[in-house]
Motif scaffolding. Structure first.
Motif, PDB file in Angstrom:
ATOM      1  N   GLU A 112       0.824  -1.208   0.000  1.00  8.01           N
ATOM      2  CA  GLU A 112       0.000   0.000   0.000  1.00  8.01           C
ATOM      3  C   GLU A 112       0.866   1.268   0.000  1.00  8.01           C
ATOM      4  O   GLU A 112       0.589   2.223  -0.726  1.00  8.01           O
ATOM      5  N   MET A 113       1.935   1.270   0.820  1.00  9.56           N
ATOM      6  CA  MET A 113       2.792   2.448   0.884  1.00  9.56           C
ATOM      7  C   MET A 113       3.554   2.659  -0.420  1.00  9.56           C
ATOM      8  O   MET A 113       3.739   3.801  -0.869  1.00  9.56           O
ATOM      9  N   LEU A 120       1.965   9.662  -5.517  1.00  6.90           N
ATOM     10  CA  LEU A 120       2.337  11.029  -5.167  1.00  6.90           C
ATOM     11  C   LEU A 120       3.494  11.526  -6.039  1.00  6.90           C
ATOM     12  O   LEU A 120       3.545  12.704  -6.404  1.00  6.90           O
ATOM     13  N   GLN A 121       4.418  10.642  -6.383  1.00  7.71           N
ATOM     14  CA  GLN A 121       5.546  11.037  -7.225  1.00  7.71           C
ATOM     15  C   GLN A 121       5.117  11.349  -8.653  1.00  7.71           C
ATOM     16  O   GLN A 121       5.748  12.160  -9.332  1.00  7.71           O
ATOM     17  N   ARG A 122       4.043  10.728  -9.113  1.00 11.23           N
ATOM     18  CA  ARG A 122       3.576  10.943 -10.476  1.00 11.23           C
ATOM     19  C   ARG A 122       2.690  12.180 -10.606  1.00 11.23           C
ATOM     20  O   ARG A 122       2.543  12.719 -11.704  1.00 11.23           O
ATOM     21  N   LEU A 123       2.107  12.616  -9.511  1.00  8.30           N
ATOM     22  CA  LEU A 123       1.234  13.790  -9.548  1.00  8.30           C
ATOM     23  C   LEU A 123       2.077  15.064  -9.753  1.00  8.30           C
ATOM     24  O   LEU A 123       3.278  15.069  -9.505  1.00  8.30           O
ATOM     25  N   PRO A 124       1.463  16.166 -10.199  1.00  7.14           N
ATOM     26  CA  PRO A 124       2.201  17.428 -10.341  1.00  7.14           C
ATOM     27  C   PRO A 124       2.864  17.822  -9.022  1.00  7.14           C
ATOM     28  O   PRO A 124       2.350  17.527  -7.937  1.00  7.14           O
ATOM     29  N   PRO A 125       4.026  18.508  -9.082  1.00  4.70           N
ATOM     30  CA  PRO A 125       4.783  18.817  -7.865  1.00  4.70           C
ATOM     31  C   PRO A 125       3.977  19.627  -6.852  1.00  4.70           C
ATOM     32  O   PRO A 125       3.188  20.501  -7.205  1.00  4.70           O
ATOM     33  N   ALA A 153       4.618  10.528   8.024  1.00 10.63           N
ATOM     34  CA  ALA A 153       5.289  11.701   7.446  1.00 10.63           C
ATOM     35  C   ALA A 153       6.777  11.439   7.241  1.00 10.63           C
ATOM     36  O   ALA A 153       7.362  11.862   6.245  1.00 10.63           O
ATOM     37  N   LEU A 154       7.404  10.722   8.175  1.00 15.03           N
ATOM     38  CA  LEU A 154       8.820  10.391   8.037  1.00 15.03           C
ATOM     39  C   LEU A 154       9.052   9.425   6.889  1.00 15.03           C
ATOM     40  O   LEU A 154      10.029   9.531   6.149  1.00 15.03           O
ATOM     41  N   ILE A 155       8.153   8.458   6.723  1.00 18.13           N
ATOM     42  CA  ILE A 155       8.291   7.489   5.635  1.00 18.13           C
ATOM     43  C   ILE A 155       8.179   8.190   4.287  1.00 18.13           C
ATOM     44  O   ILE A 155       8.950   7.919   3.351  1.00 18.13           O
ATOM     45  N   LEU A 156       7.236   9.113   4.169  1.00 23.74           N
ATOM     46  CA  LEU A 156       7.066   9.855   2.917  1.00 23.74           C
ATOM     47  C   LEU A 156       8.277  10.745   2.650  1.00 23.74           C
ATOM     48  O   LEU A 156       8.733  10.868   1.510  1.00 23.74           O
ATOM     49  N   PHE A 215      -5.288   3.771  -0.550  1.00 18.70           N
ATOM     50  CA  PHE A 215      -4.449   2.578  -0.545  1.00 18.70           C
ATOM     51  C   PHE A 215      -4.483   1.991   0.854  1.00 18.70           C
ATOM     52  O   PHE A 215      -3.875   2.538   1.781  1.00 18.70           O
ATOM     53  N   GLY A 216      -5.218   0.911   1.015  1.00 23.51           N
ATOM     54  CA  GLY A 216      -5.374   0.335   2.339  1.00 23.51           C
ATOM     55  C   GLY A 216      -6.061   1.322   3.261  1.00 23.51           C
ATOM     56  O   GLY A 216      -7.152   1.826   2.963  1.00 23.51           O
ATOM     57  N   ARG A 217      -5.435   1.645   4.372  1.00 27.58           N
ATOM     58  CA  ARG A 217      -6.022   2.613   5.322  1.00 27.58           C
ATOM     59  C   ARG A 217      -5.550   4.037   5.080  1.00 27.58           C
ATOM     60  O   ARG A 217      -5.852   4.938   5.872  1.00 27.58           O
ATOM     61  N   HIS A 218      -4.824   4.261   3.986  1.00 24.36           N
ATOM     62  CA  HIS A 218      -4.258   5.575   3.696  1.00 24.36           C
ATOM     63  C   HIS A 218      -4.991   6.221   2.523  1.00 24.36           C
ATOM     64  O   HIS A 218      -5.135   5.620   1.459  1.00 24.36           O
ATOM     65  N   GLU A 219      -5.450   7.458   2.716  1.00 28.17           N
ATOM     66  CA  GLU A 219      -6.198   8.168   1.686  1.00 28.17           C
ATOM     67  C   GLU A 219      -5.460   9.439   1.265  1.00 28.17           C
ATOM     68  O   GLU A 219      -4.919  10.162   2.103  1.00 28.17           O
TER      69      GLU A 219
END
Length: 451
Positions: A112-113, A120-125, A153-156, A215-219
């Motif tokens: 999921e992560m 997020l990497q594919r979306l506009p900056p 937040a640290l993982i991202l 994605f899973g529990r993350h929106e």
């Protein structure tokens, strides 16, 4: 003596401002150093002292040439070090268990992560928000939004995304003033270009947020912003110390100024300089309206200024923007005199060009670089250039590394050469002085005989 000197030097620094008072200001950057962190140097000096203390009885035993002395000293050393070994073993064991638990938690949500980060990497900056950790000493929901023991937040951030968070570090001015951030205020999202918000499933979501994907529990939710650039205005200035900036920034962020896109110029202890000297004041925000200064000290004054400054035509729009590893570029259409603000931390090394011409940058509240623009369409490039000092330090570092290798290989030869050359110089000097002294004595004797 070296371990003793190292320990004492760090211990004296660890005493800090409470002991030394204003004398500590003689140290470079001492106004911004947390003196209690010098305890690390005290520990390092203590380790050197402990090693020296353990070596002394062993050296004594070896000089006696008795194997029983050596055996007894080694046994006593092991007894002394046993608590250290036990404590370190327990510490490493706890760390190992925590790592295994963390790895299991990450593995359970790895797919999921990975999908979330790739999306997020594919979306506009734009910046990503997954909650803040603390505010005024109290935990925020971002602190509890974790995978295992690690905040999302640290993982991202570790994945290379531009994350709005004060968790990783607080080196810049802005990162120290994030507490008043209001996640229910869309103007705060635009101010920091938070284009994407990641929430755990079931969280409160605001009307200005549009769902992207789950994605899973993350929106993921999207927020409309002007991007990394924005056209703003204000004939206000804040000039003073860091303490003045701190209180001013927090008051500004909680006022109606961000919504009205009114950003005062900032000068901290005279750097960078305020462009319009007529708006400069060291303690309060001032308005220079029709050549008359008015202190903005009350809510009514602030509301009055915002209402007056918000009247008139729009400032224009950001047509396009491009984001690189160390630069941001944009094309804008300016309808009236405005300041183009880049939503990153100000630094003197930001270099700006407007339509190919080098342009001076200045700092706007809450700590962003900006350039002045007149009406019309403009192409702006803002690029970060590291200073020459970094190159010089890199060169010295390389030379030091090479020198260490040479000295390690030829240390004995160099030492002997230095000793012999110094000895020769000293002896030659002594001989020369003796010769001169003898010559003067001979001349005096001849003079007496002649008389």
């Amino acid at each position: 003596l070296v371990p003793i000197l190292v320990f004492i030097a760090w211990l004296l620094l660890y005493f800090g401002r409470t002991t030394w008072g204003s004398a500590i200001d003689l140290l470079p950057f001492s106004q911004n150093i947390h003196m209690h962190r010098f305890v690390g140097g005290v520990h390092l000096g203590g380790i050197f002292l402990a090693a020296t203390a353990l070596a002394m009885p062993l050296r004594w035993a070896v000089t006696r040439g008795n194997k029983w002395y050596i055996a007894v000293v080694i046994l006593l050393t092991l007894v002394l070090l046993a608590p250290v070994y036990v404590e370190r073993t327990a510490y490493l064991s706890d760390n190992s268990a925590a790592k295994l638990e963390n790895q299991a938690s990450l593995k359970a949500e790895q797919a999921e992560m990975d999908d979330l980060i790739t999306t997020l990497q594919r979306l506009p900056p734009g910046r990503v928000y997954a909650g803040l950790s603390v505010a005024s000493g109290e935990e925020r929901w971002g602190f509890q939004y974790r995978i295992g023991p690690v905040p999302v937040a640290l993982i991202l951030g570790a994945a290379g995304l531009d994350v709005f968070s004060g968790t990783l570090h607080k080196y810049s001015l802005i990162s120290n003033e994030l507490e008043p951030f209001d996640e229910s205020n869309p103007h705060h999202y635009n101010l920091f270009n938070i284009k994407y918000a990641v929430f755990p499933e079931g969280s409160q979501v605001f009307d200005f947020m549009n769902p992207v994907e789950q994605f899973g529990r993350h929106e993921i939710f999207k927020v409309e912003t002007t991007g990394y650039f924005d056209l703003v205005g204000s004939r206000l200035a804040l000039d003073g110390s860091k303490e003045v900036y701190k209180s001013g920034a927090q008051a500004w962020l909680t006022s109606g100024f961000p919504e009205a896109k009114l950003h005062p110029q900032i000068s901290i202890d005279g750097s960078p300089q305020i462009r319009n000297e007529g708006t400069r004041n060291r303690t309060v925000l001032l308005e220079n309206l029709e050549s008359t200064d008015r202190s903005l000290e009350s809510v009514s004054d602030l509301d009055y200024y915002i209402a007056q400054a918000s009247n008139g035509p729009t400032r224009g729009s950001v047509i396009s923007e491009d984001v690189g590893t160390n630069y941001y570029s944009t094309r804008v259409n300016v309808e009236r005199e405005s300041m183009l603000m880049l939503k990153v931390a100000y630094h003197p090394n930001w270099r700006a060009t407007v339509d190919g011409v080098d342009t001076e940058t200045f700092m706007l509240m809450p700590g962003f670089p900006a350039v002045q623009l007149g009406p019309g369409e403009h192409n702006i490039m803002m690029e970060y250039e590291s200073g020459n000092l970094r190159k010089v330090l890199l060169g010295f570092g390389f030379l030091a590394l090479v020198s260490i290798g040479i000295l390690e290989r030829r240390g004995a030869t160099v030492s002997a050469s230095l000793k012999s050359s110094v000895l020769v110089s000293v002896l030659s000097s002594m001989k020369l002085r003796d010769n001169r002294s003898g010559s003067r004595s001979g001349r005096r004797r001849r003079s007496r005989r002649n008389r």
